[in-house]
Design an enzyme around this catalytic site. Structure first.
Site, PDB file in Angstrom:
ATOM      1  N   GLN A  66       0.843  -1.199   0.000  1.00 51.30           N
ATOM      2  CA  GLN A  66       0.000   0.000   0.000  1.00 51.30           C
ATOM      3  C   GLN A  66       0.877   1.249   0.000  1.00 51.30           C
ATOM      4  O   GLN A  66       0.382   2.345  -0.207  1.00 51.30           O
ATOM      5  CB  GLN A  66      -0.892   0.033   1.251  1.00 51.30           C
ATOM      6  CG  GLN A  66      -1.931  -1.070   1.311  1.00 51.30           C
ATOM      7  CD  GLN A  66      -2.680  -1.074   2.638  1.00 51.30           C
ATOM      8  OE1 GLN A  66      -2.689  -2.080   3.333  1.00 51.30           O
ATOM      9  NE2 GLN A  66      -3.305   0.028   3.010  1.00 51.30           N
ATOM     10  N   ARG A  88      -7.804  -1.694   8.946  1.00 47.17           N
ATOM     11  CA  ARG A  88      -9.052  -0.946   8.728  1.00 47.17           C
ATOM     12  C   ARG A  88      -9.644  -0.336  10.010  1.00 47.17           C
ATOM     13  O   ARG A  88     -10.151  -1.054  10.872  1.00 47.17           O
ATOM     14  CB  ARG A  88     -10.066  -1.878   8.080  1.00 47.17           C
ATOM     15  CG  ARG A  88     -11.082  -1.172   7.208  1.00 47.17           C
ATOM     16  CD  ARG A  88     -11.887  -2.194   6.457  1.00 47.17           C
ATOM     17  NE  ARG A  88     -12.537  -1.611   5.292  1.00 47.17           N
ATOM     18  CZ  ARG A  88     -13.111  -2.311   4.331  1.00 47.17           C
ATOM     19  NH1 ARG A  88     -13.130  -3.613   4.392  1.00 47.17           N
ATOM     20  NH2 ARG A  88     -13.675  -1.712   3.305  1.00 47.17           N
ATOM     21  N   GLU A 117       0.414  -1.694   4.681  1.00 49.44           N
ATOM     22  CA  GLU A 117       0.831  -0.293   4.767  1.00 49.44           C
ATOM     23  C   GLU A 117       2.300  -0.232   5.183  1.00 49.44           C
ATOM     24  O   GLU A 117       3.086   0.502   4.610  1.00 49.44           O
ATOM     25  CB  GLU A 117      -0.046   0.480   5.767  1.00 49.44           C
ATOM     26  CG  GLU A 117       0.328   1.963   5.829  1.00 49.44           C
ATOM     27  CD  GLU A 117      -0.571   2.803   6.732  1.00 49.44           C
ATOM     28  OE1 GLU A 117      -1.700   2.370   7.043  1.00 49.44           O
ATOM     29  OE2 GLU A 117      -0.136   3.899   7.121  1.00 49.44           O
ATOM     30  N   GLU A 121     -12.746   2.932   5.552  1.00 49.88           N
ATOM     31  CA  GLU A 121     -12.677   2.379   6.913  1.00 49.88           C
ATOM     32  C   GLU A 121     -13.910   2.619   7.781  1.00 49.88           C
ATOM     33  O   GLU A 121     -14.280   1.756   8.570  1.00 49.88           O
ATOM     34  CB  GLU A 121     -11.472   2.963   7.658  1.00 49.88           C
ATOM     35  CG  GLU A 121     -10.133   2.583   7.097  1.00 49.88           C
ATOM     36  CD  GLU A 121      -9.049   3.467   7.695  1.00 49.88           C
ATOM     37  OE1 GLU A 121      -8.972   4.651   7.305  1.00 49.88           O
ATOM     38  OE2 GLU A 121      -8.302   2.996   8.552  1.00 49.88           O
ATOM     39  N   ALA A 141      -5.736   5.370   5.531  1.00 49.24           N
ATOM     40  CA  ALA A 141      -6.532   6.393   6.213  1.00 49.24           C
ATOM     41  C   ALA A 141      -7.787   6.756   5.412  1.00 49.24           C
ATOM     42  O   ALA A 141      -8.318   7.868   5.560  1.00 49.24           O
ATOM     43  CB  ALA A 141      -5.688   7.642   6.504  1.00 49.24           C
ATOM     44  N   PHE A 165      -5.987  -3.982   3.433  1.00 46.48           N
ATOM     45  CA  PHE A 165      -6.710  -3.738   4.689  1.00 46.48           C
ATOM     46  C   PHE A 165      -5.822  -3.150   5.779  1.00 46.48           C
ATOM     47  O   PHE A 165      -6.119  -3.284   6.966  1.00 46.48           O
ATOM     48  CB  PHE A 165      -7.396  -5.020   5.186  1.00 46.48           C
ATOM     49  CG  PHE A 165      -8.288  -5.657   4.154  1.00 46.48           C
ATOM     50  CD1 PHE A 165      -9.457  -5.030   3.744  1.00 46.48           C
ATOM     51  CD2 PHE A 165      -7.929  -6.861   3.550  1.00 46.48           C
ATOM     52  CE1 PHE A 165     -10.264  -5.593   2.767  1.00 46.48           C
ATOM     53  CE2 PHE A 165      -8.731  -7.422   2.562  1.00 46.48           C
ATOM     54  CZ  PHE A 165      -9.906  -6.789   2.170  1.00 46.48           C
ATOM     55  N   THR A 212      -3.844  11.199  10.542  1.00 46.24           N
ATOM     56  CA  THR A 212      -3.762  11.997  11.765  1.00 46.24           C
ATOM     57  C   THR A 212      -2.453  12.787  11.804  1.00 46.24           C
ATOM     58  O   THR A 212      -2.377  13.816  12.452  1.00 46.24           O
ATOM     59  CB  THR A 212      -3.881  11.098  13.018  1.00 46.24           C
ATOM     60  OG1 THR A 212      -2.850  10.109  12.962  1.00 46.24           O
ATOM     61  CG2 THR A 212      -5.236  10.419  13.070  1.00 46.24           C
ATOM     62  N   PHE A 249      -7.770   1.482  12.141  1.00 44.08           N
ATOM     63  CA  PHE A 249      -6.504   2.026  12.627  1.00 44.08           C
ATOM     64  C   PHE A 249      -6.578   2.538  14.073  1.00 44.08           C
ATOM     65  O   PHE A 249      -6.240   3.680  14.362  1.00 44.08           O
ATOM     66  CB  PHE A 249      -6.111   3.168  11.667  1.00 44.08           C
ATOM     67  CG  PHE A 249      -4.642   3.462  11.572  1.00 44.08           C
ATOM     68  CD1 PHE A 249      -3.780   2.620  10.889  1.00 44.08           C
ATOM     69  CD2 PHE A 249      -4.116   4.617  12.137  1.00 44.08           C
ATOM     70  CE1 PHE A 249      -2.428   2.923  10.772  1.00 44.08           C
ATOM     71  CE2 PHE A 249      -2.756   4.926  12.029  1.00 44.08           C
ATOM     72  CZ  PHE A 249      -1.917   4.081  11.338  1.00 44.08           C
ATOM     73  N   ARG A 285      -4.989   7.564  16.722  1.00 45.85           N
ATOM     74  CA  ARG A 285      -6.372   7.496  16.241  1.00 45.85           C
ATOM     75  C   ARG A 285      -7.312   6.992  17.342  1.00 45.85           C
ATOM     76  O   ARG A 285      -8.484   7.360  17.389  1.00 45.85           O
ATOM     77  CB  ARG A 285      -6.490   6.668  14.960  1.00 45.85           C
ATOM     78  CG  ARG A 285      -7.748   6.995  14.178  1.00 45.85           C
ATOM     79  CD  ARG A 285      -7.782   6.355  12.806  1.00 45.85           C
ATOM     80  NE  ARG A 285      -7.229   7.194  11.769  1.00 45.85           N
ATOM     81  CZ  ARG A 285      -7.867   8.216  11.179  1.00 45.85           C
ATOM     82  NH1 ARG A 285      -9.093   8.521  11.532  1.00 45.85           N
ATOM     83  NH2 ARG A 285      -7.288   8.915  10.244  1.00 45.85           N
TER      84      ARG A 285
HETATM   85  N1  MTE Z   1     -11.360  -2.624   0.235  1.00 41.80           N
HETATM   86  C1  MTE Z   1     -10.826  -3.693  -0.386  1.00 41.80           C
HETATM   87  N2  MTE Z   1     -11.562  -4.364  -1.283  1.00 41.80           N
HETATM   88  N3  MTE Z   1      -9.564  -4.129  -0.108  1.00 41.80           N
HETATM   89  C2  MTE Z   1      -8.774  -3.486   0.832  1.00 41.80           C
HETATM   90  O1  MTE Z   1      -7.623  -3.884   1.064  1.00 41.80           O
HETATM   91  N4  MTE Z   1      -8.612  -1.652   2.468  1.00 41.80           N
HETATM   92  C3  MTE Z   1      -9.361  -0.747   3.343  1.00 41.80           C
HETATM   93  C4  MTE Z   1     -10.394   0.039   2.541  1.00 41.80           C
HETATM   94  N5  MTE Z   1     -11.179  -0.839   1.718  1.00 41.80           N
HETATM   95  C5  MTE Z   1      -9.322  -2.348   1.502  1.00 41.80           C
HETATM   96  C6  MTE Z   1     -10.629  -1.934   1.141  1.00 41.80           C
HETATM   97  C7  MTE Z   1      -8.512   0.205   4.060  1.00 41.80           C
HETATM   98  S1  MTE Z   1      -7.768  -0.292   5.482  1.00 41.80           S
HETATM   99  C8  MTE Z   1      -8.352   1.487   3.626  1.00 41.80           C
HETATM  100  S2  MTE Z   1      -7.430   2.596   4.502  1.00 41.80           S
HETATM  101  C9  MTE Z   1      -8.966   1.970   2.381  1.00 41.80           C
HETATM  102  O2  MTE Z   1      -9.697   0.955   1.703  1.00 41.80           O
HETATM  103  C10 MTE Z   1      -7.883   2.503   1.459  1.00 41.80           C
HETATM  104  O3  MTE Z   1      -8.369   2.913   0.238  1.00 41.80           O
HETATM  105  P1  MTE Z   1      -9.008   4.370  -0.010  1.00 41.80           P
HETATM  106  O4  MTE Z   1      -8.157   5.328   0.738  1.00 41.80           O
HETATM  107  O5  MTE Z   1      -8.944   4.516  -1.455  1.00 41.80           O
HETATM  108  O6  MTE Z   1     -10.388   4.296   0.551  1.00 41.80           O
HETATM  109  N1  HPA Z   2      -4.671   6.247   9.299  1.00 40.00           N
HETATM  110  C1  HPA Z   2      -4.265   5.179   8.612  1.00 40.00           C
HETATM  111  N2  HPA Z   2      -3.029   4.927   8.298  1.00 40.00           N
HETATM  112  C2  HPA Z   2      -2.114   5.799   8.718  1.00 40.00           C
HETATM  113  C3  HPA Z   2      -2.459   6.936   9.440  1.00 40.00           C
HETATM  114  C4  HPA Z   2      -3.817   7.177   9.743  1.00 40.00           C
HETATM  115  O1  HPA Z   2      -4.204   8.168  10.367  1.00 40.00           O
HETATM  116  N3  HPA Z   2      -1.337   7.588   9.720  1.00 40.00           N
HETATM  117  C5  HPA Z   2      -0.339   6.862   9.181  1.00 40.00           C
HETATM  118  N4  HPA Z   2      -0.801   5.782   8.568  1.00 40.00           N
HETATM  119 MO1  MOS Z   3      -6.093   1.441   6.158  1.00 38.45          MO
HETATM  120  S1  MOS Z   3      -5.818   0.592   8.010  1.00 38.45           S
HETATM  121  O1  MOS Z   3      -5.626   3.025   6.768  1.00 38.45           O
HETATM  122  O2  MOS Z   3      -4.721   0.863   5.352  1.00 38.45           O
END
Ligand code: MTE
Ligand code: HPA
Ligand code: MOS
Length: 749
Positions: free
Chosen positions: A191, A336, A226, A706, A503, A222, A434, A338, A304
């Site tokens: 990620q 997810r 990261e 999330e 995030a 998920f 954050t 966090f 968080r």
């Molecule tokens: N959805 C799918 N299908 N697969 C994933 O790995 N990760 C989640 C969420 N939805 C995830 C998901 C998490 S932890 C985050 S932070 C966000 O997607 C990241 O993507 P976005 O910032 O584009 O929403």
């Molecule tokens: N959320 C998710 N991932 C992160 C953050 C946060 O606030 N800060 C650093 N990585």
């Molecule tokens: Mo989502 S836990 O911020 O990758």
């Protein structure tokens, strides 16, 4: 608009890391990891293993040209253990062989010796002995004593939430290909391409520009990729760098489960005070977080938890402290929510306990204390465009809350073998990293001379549909069909210094950068069109791939316009740079305005419990969610459903267990249970709140990744409600997950 990946996913044509065609001479890596949870003076004898036919080399910390360090926030984690090991599964060496099978055979020939030390697996002991990842942090607002004076009811209690395995379908992996002049092309299932690039450059002691990290897509992250995608990428790069051969490693599921960190388990100890009219007056809470053996992202996750400690409620006097403890278990990591879900569970446990002790319905307490316009969060941000009450009221209107409560009650008076329960889960989740400095992004947009468009961003597609959203932004600005647009891989050479896709802010940050770049290009194309048509550029619009002059369609098509611009030597490439406005946070006083906006919602959950077996089903989840003005309700509803089920799994059946020696017992899919098609709710309804959206959200469409994970916890409280209907003496310990065994014991407590 559907997810533009759906078709190739369905046909099995989508390319994941392990689908990348391998170059001739590719070698395979396998990690030798610690068999003990805590030891010093480790000695590794791999002479026999290295002699095995097909084994090329075994690498340890001694082979690292740079710094043997991968800790991104706190430098406390070695890539390969040197003298001490701190958890079972900690990497010590990398076996590089002609095939993975040979590497596995070689692994059995490695002899490990060490002086074993006592392992701490319990955060209570870690806390007593002062084993912390970082010093504790506290957020405060108002005055607890003032709150106490105004309180008629004072409730003291504890709650606990467990860890959670990410179980991304695609396990961790990386593939490093050496290039000329000591540079490397590195394919990684990450990620955070930028963090992979940075850490790898430090391990190899070469500059970042020599490492090109490329990410096509992930089979889920998920949060688990990261930070924890980095070590495998650094290891194969090290091997490729030393051996001058392509080296690949994809973790087997068992190895992934044994070696990677999970969601942080938390315990909470709280005191909640309410006045006679049931307004919350104060909340005093201490969280203990199990960080595992090294920091990883724990300090950010701690933060968080602090931000979300008061849940969806307004509490004028609050003191929140988080202790992040160091234990001899896997370094826990982003997942997810966090650190948010752990905080939401604690406050709703406290609310439930308060309602039970006072003898009122918990929904009355919840509704009365929902956060409202201009309330102040404990971190100093003033709540604006608050939708908490509106979501609740819309849920009531659409899904008849009182009627559902009555139906559950009626069912329970007529039945003993089965009992039903119901709960409500309000939501208020802050959007932005954050850490303020992480909230920026870039995009690179090319318009090719044939009118097609290529977009690169820092966002990683992991199933959430961010690529589809990026395409939508470009079609929206350019007025052209989605078929003309291609999303390129996430690549550090095209887009540098990107924050991880995390995030929930991937679409906002990268989408805004795409929007900026596209608007620049559009302005140039409008000038060209105005010259051709001989009009003023502010009269020009592009719709359906044609130029409109003063609202009237001309015969100048997008393709012809682009061709003309090219002939006129107009710049057809642009980079957009976006910085989230307004946000700030001062850690010295723990106050500021850390979030661009908040996402709101309300979920109503009903469950049915088999009172003889202790088994249960989630019958229905009805949700009103604040999408803002959703740019893609199809994708966004998919995110709600996925997050909901993941949240339900966390509080019901997913149980991470270690033995006292620090060995992970739930280390396979036979011992770790996740929701399957049979355990999802029988009915899930998701309705969008009618709202204006938020200007900081991409096309006013709020982040969705999330926040809906929180809705899952409704399952815990609904099941518990059903247990109470059967056993009036039931007293909850507020420990999640609520496994079938736990339900059975609760029924006959
Ligand atoms: N959805 C799918 N299908 N697969 C994933 O790995 N990760 C989640 C969420 N939805 C995830 C998901 C998490 S932890 C985050 S932070 C966000 O997607 C990241 O993507 P976005 O910032 O584009 O929403
Ligand atoms: N959320 C998710 N991932 C992160 C953050 C946060 O606030 N800060 C650093 N990585
Ligand atoms: Mo989502 S836990 O911020 O990758």
């Amino acid at each position: 608009m559907k997810n533009t990946d759906s078709r190739s996913h369905l046909q099995g044509k989508s390319i994941y890391l392990d689908d990348i065609p391998e170059l001739q001479g590719t070698l395979y890596g396998l990690v030798f990891d610690s068999p003990v949870a805590h030891a010093k003076n480790i000695k590794l004898d791999y002479s026999e293993a290295e002699k095995l036919d097909g084994v090329i080399k075994i690498l340890t910390y001694k082979d690292i040209p740079g710094e043997n360090q991968i800790g991104a926030i706190i430098p406390d984690e070695e890539l390969f253990a040197e003298n001490e090991v701190h958890f079972i599964g900690q990497p010590i060496a990398l076996i590089v062989a002609e095939t993975e099978r040979i590497a596995r055979d070689a692994k059995k020939l490695i002899k490990f010796e060490a002086e074993e030390l006592p392992a701490i697996t319990d955060t209570k002991i870690a806390k007593e002995r002062g084993h912390f990842i970082a010093p504790p942090r506290t957020f405060k607002i108002g005055d607890l004593e003032e709150g106490r004076k105004k309180s008629k009811y004072i409730i003291k209690g504890t709650s606990e939430t467990g860890g959670q395995e990410h179980l991304y379908l695609e396990t961790q992996g990386a593939y490093a290909v050496p290039k000329e002049n000591e540079s490397i092309t590195l394919y990684s299932s990450t990620q955070g391409a930028n963090s992979v690039q940075k850490i790898t450059s430090e391990i190899l002691d070469i500059s970042m520009n020599k490492i090109e990290v490329d990410v096509n897509r992930l089979g889920g992250g998920f949060g688990g990729k990261e930070d924890q995608a980095t070590p495998w990428a650094a290891m194969v790069s090290l091997a490729a760098f030393i051996l001058k051969k392509p080296v690949k490693m994809v973790l087997a599921r068992h190895d992934d489960m044994r070696m990677t960190g999970k969601r942080h388990p938390y315990t909470a100890e709280y005191t909640l005070g309410l006045s006679e009219d049931l307004k919350i007056q104060f909340y005093d809470v201490e969280f203990i977080q199990d960080g595992g053996a090294s920091a990883d992202l724990s300090p950010a996750i701690t933060e968080r938890t602090l931000f979300h400690a008061t849940g969806t409620y307004f509490i004028p006097n609050t003191e929140i402290t988080v202790f992040s403890c160091k234990t001899n278990t896997l370094p826990n990591t982003a997942f997810r929510g966090f650190g948010g879900p752990q905080a939401f569970f604690a406050i709703d446990a406290a609310m439930q306990q308060a309602a039970d002790e006072i003898g009122v319905d918990v929904r009355k307490l919840q509704f009365k204390n929902l956060i409202k316009e201009n309330n102040e969060f404990p971190y100093g941000q003033i709540a604006t465009q608050v939708e908490a009450t509106k979501c609740w009221e819309a849920a009531d209107k659409l899904f008849s809350i009182e009627k559902q409560y009555k139906e559950v009650k009626d069912f329970n008076t007529k039945n003993t073998k089965f009992k039903k329960g119901i709960s409500i889960t309000p939501l208020c989740f802050g959007i932005s990293f954050t850490n303020t400095m992480m909230n920026h992004a870039r995009a690179l947009v090319h318009i090719y001379q044939d009118g097609s468009v290529g977009i690169s961003t820092g966002a990683v597609e992991m199933g959430q549909g961010v690529n589809t959203k990026m395409k939508q932004v470009a079609t929206h600005v350019f007025g052209i069909s989605i078929d003309k647009i291609k999303l390129e891989t996430t690549n550090t050479t095209r887009v540098a210094n990107a924050s991880p896709t995390a995030a929930s802010s991937g679409a906002d940050l990268n989408g805004k950068a795409v929007e900026i770049a596209c608007n620049e290009l559009l302005a140039r194309l409008k000038n060209t069109a105005a010259e051709i048509i001989d009009t003023n550029s502010n009269k020009i619009e592009i719709k359906d791939e044609f130029v409109f002059n003063n609202g009237k369609k001309t015969d100048l098509s997008w393709n012809k316009l682009v061709e003309a611009a090219f002939v006129n030597r107009v710049k057809l490439s642009e980079k957009g740079h976006y910085v989230t406005p307004e946000i700030r946070f001062d850690k010295s006083i723990e106050k500021g305005h850390p979030f661009a906006y908040h996402v709101y919602g309300t979920a109503i959950t009903t469950a049915i419990v088999d009172t003889m077996r202790g088994t249960y089903d989630i019958e229905s989840v009805d949700i009103v969610h604040d999408f803002g003005k959703s740019m893609n309700l199809f994708l966004d509803k998919g995110q709600i459903e996925g997050a909901l089920i993941q949240g339900i799994g966390w509080v019901t059946m997913e149980e991470i267990r270690f033995d006292e020696k620090g060995r992970l017992l739930s280390n396979s899919l036979s011992s770790y249970k996740v929701p399957d098609i049979n355990s999802v709710p029988k009915s899930v309804k998701v309705e969008a709140l009618e709202t204006e959206g938020h200007k900081h959200a991409i096309l006013k469409s709020k982040a969705v990744g999330e926040p809906p994970f929180i809705y899952g916890q409704g399952a815990y409280f609904a099941i518990q409600d059903a247990i109470k209907a059967f056993n009036p003496n039931y007293k909850s310990d507020y420990i999640a997950p609520m496994t079938h065994e736990k339900v059975l014991m609760g029924l006959y407590q």
